[in-house]
Design an enzyme around this catalytic site. Structure first.
Site, PDB file in Angstrom:
ATOM      1  N   GLY A 356       0.745  -1.067   0.124  1.00 46.15           N
ATOM      2  CA  GLY A 356       0.044   0.242  -0.006  1.00 46.15           C
ATOM      3  C   GLY A 356       0.798   1.300  -0.074  1.00 46.15           C
ATOM      4  N   THR A 357       1.768   2.166  -1.031  1.00 46.28           N
ATOM      5  CA  THR A 357       2.910   2.930  -1.357  1.00 46.28           C
ATOM      6  C   THR A 357       2.542   4.247  -2.117  1.00 46.28           C
ATOM      7  OG1 THR A 357       4.357   0.943  -1.185  1.00 46.28           O
ATOM      8  CG2 THR A 357       5.083   2.827  -2.442  1.00 46.28           C
ATOM      9  N   ILE A 358       3.300   5.199  -2.095  1.00 46.25           N
ATOM     10  CA  ILE A 358       3.245   6.354  -2.969  1.00 46.25           C
ATOM     11  C   ILE A 358       4.563   6.653  -3.744  1.00 46.25           C
ATOM     12  CG2 ILE A 358       1.197   7.330  -1.464  1.00 46.25           C
ATOM     13  CD1 ILE A 358       4.629   9.290  -1.751  1.00 46.25           C
ATOM     14  N   SER A 375       6.127   4.726   1.899  1.00 43.51           N
ATOM     15  CA  SER A 375       5.036   3.594   2.303  1.00 43.51           C
ATOM     16  C   SER A 375       4.737   3.332   3.543  1.00 43.51           C
ATOM     17  CB  SER A 375       5.426   2.631   1.316  1.00 43.51           C
ATOM     18  OG  SER A 375       4.277   1.451   1.776  1.00 43.51           O
TER      19      SER A 375
END
Length: 541
Positions: A356, A357-358, A375
């Protein structure tokens, strides 16, 4: 470099390439705008990246937060630098610690809760980058994020989808502080509903006022320890105070006249390098981009890369082999010989000991380029949120093993195997592209597929970004996007791949941002691509 691309190649998309001399590309428009504010105020690409990263902790909390880890690769105008801001285990952690709490059959630390939390490193990354390369005052960089957190923002469609999915999981919603922070009105926000995060704004202000010291050696650190003690966690203020991010030299592999750079272990970036090195033993340019043959070779190379990565990669201090051994040309050529062009295979690890990361990226007209990723992992991370401070903590400790024989076995202060990986491309020693892809083990797979499309098949960045992807799972199992040509899907099945099509691109095939240097940054500038699988935006001037 513009003539090297086929600008007519394209796939169904809602995106067009963005051209400019100063660009910020993220998966949320407000974060991209935060970065542009810094560039417009006389800041550089690093200032823009920090501002965007801080804003992302507010506007996409399902993917990252103030308790995230982070990595970066940047070109400062003369050379590349790598930054590893992944945190280590609390001093109390050991295999015995977890077996005493969870039983002798436990194989890893838990997925959620305080016993999945390692020291968060993202804030330290902001501090280190600003101190070494930034131009603007550190407090200025956090101002947009503070404003967004206090005034609120309308929750976008894709973020709401992941937020709502998390709200249906008791393993998250039962964690201390989660519902208070992220379930206003006892539910996830609706699309377009205003979400404010005053507690995170409070912490951002403390970070801004103290240049991050409050987070690691002050008020916030004390609050983190207090919350951990109250809920049976081992994290202590001393663990936070002892932590420092590490400047590292990126590892690299050549392909098609370019060089791909990744952060060295404890991350999985080496998997992309291994796969690319294996593919260099085949004539991809003689194939068609979306053909069964081209896709089959990439899938098989990725399988071989993951087999070695999962066997050998951990904190460098405990690895059985070196990255150089894993990337040796002769070794990768021997691995390439294992690929059968006529059938899919399930590969084991090789033996490289023979001898679940940007995500966001920013560039400026002075030539600075930064590739940055942070993240919380697995969507909202541990689920733990420190009350009063809005610190949503990652769950990277789940990446440890409890098997004594594993190089990734948990130990005090040790960093776990990590999935988030920024990437950088050079040509003849000069910067060419800063880029990255989000989504667990999809990240090296996305690096591989998009690079092959750009370097071997001359597809421009937006086309390579839009193109249908596959995702290797395990054994012979792969997922493919529904937009992949039917003939290619059937061709892969005929070779023995267990192919399943998916419509949900966001959850299964990652998303990324790409900024390609066209020439002199002050003259020709750059071209940027933003993935249609997210709400992302490449903003420029």
């Amino acid at each position: 470099m513009t003539s090297s691309f086929d600008w007519s190649a394209g796939y169904p998309s809602q995106r067009l390439p963005v051209f400019g001399r100063n660009i910020v590309a993220t998966s949320h428009p407000l974060a991209a705008q935060a970065g542009l504010r810094m560039l417009g105020a006389g800041g550089n690409a690093v200032d823009a990246a920090i501002a965007a990263a801080a804003a992302m902790t507010i506007v996409e909390p399902c993917s990252n937060g103030l308790g995230s880890d982070a990595f970066a690769i940047l070109w400062d105008g003369k050379q590349l630098h790598g930054l590893n801001a992944s945190g280590g285990a609390p001093q109390a952690w050991s295999p015995g610690y977890f077996r005493d709490k969870y039983g002798e059959d436990a194989r890893t630390p838990p997925k959620r809760g305080w016993d999945s939390v390692t020291v968060p490193g993202a804030v330290s990354a902001w501090m280190a980058l600003s101190e070494k390369f930034g131009k603007l005052p550190f407090a200025d960089l956090l101002a947009p994020a503070i404003e967004i957190a206090e005034r609120g923002y309308a929750v976008p469609i894709v973020v709401r989808q992941k937020w709502a999915a998390a709200a249906a999981l008791p393993e998250l919603t039962d964690q201390p502080g989660f519902a208070q922070a992220f379930l206003p009105h006892a539910r996830a926000p609706h699309v377009g509903e205003l979400f404010r995060f005053h507690e995170a704004a409070r912490t951002l202000k403390l970070i801004a006022q103290t240049k991050g010291e409050a987070f690691y050696r002050g008020e916030v650190a004390q609050a983190i320890e207090k919350h951990a003690r109250e809920h049976g966690g081992a994290m202590r203020a001393a663990d936070l105070a002892a932590y420092r991010p590490e400047w590292v030299e990126p590892i690299a592999k050549h392909h098609a006249g370019h060089t791909l750079h990744e952060i060295p272990p404890n991350g999985q970036g080496i998997a992309a390098l291994i796969a690319l090195g294996i593919l260099s033993n085949f004539d991809l340019k003689g194939m068609k981009a979306d053909s069964t043959e081209a896709q089959h070779l990439q899938v098989e190379a990725m399988k071989l890369a993951f087999a070695d990565t999962y066997r050998y990669v951990s904190d460098p201090s405990s690895m059985d082999v070196t990255p150089a051994q894993m990337l040796d040309d002769a070794y990768l050529a021997s691995r390439a010989k294992l690929i059968d062009r006529k059938r899919a295979q399930d590969f084991g690890a090789g033996n490289p000991v023979k001898g679940g990361t940007i995500y966001l990226t920013a560039v400026d007209e002075r030539g600075m380029m930064i590739s940055f990723i942070q993240s919380n992992y697995m969507g909202f991370g541990s689920g733990v949120v420190v009350p009063g401070y809005g610190v949503s903590l990652q769950n990277r400790g789940h990446g440890f093993s409890l098997r004594p024989a594993s190089p990734n076995v948990v130990a005090p202060g040790k960093r776990p195997f990590h999935t988030i990986i920024p990437a950088f491309l050079t040509k003849n020693g000069l910067p060419q592209m800063s880029f990255g892809v989000m989504g667990g083990n999809m990240q090296p797979q996305g690096h591989l597929q998009t690079l092959v499309r750009m370097l071997d098949f001359r597809q421009e960045p937006q086309a390579a970004c839009d193109a249908p992807r596959w995702r290797f799972n395990h054994g012979l199992s792969i997922n493919v996007e529904a937009t992949m040509p039917a003939s290619t899907r059937e061709g892969l099945r005929a070779l023995g791949h267990q192919v399943e099509s998916f419509q949900d691109s966001y959850q299964d095939f990652g998303a990324g941002q790409f900024i390609w240097r066209l020439g002199d940054p002050a003259v020709e500038g750059y071209v940027a691509a933003s993935d249609p699988r997210r709400d992302g935006l490449a903003a420029a001037f």
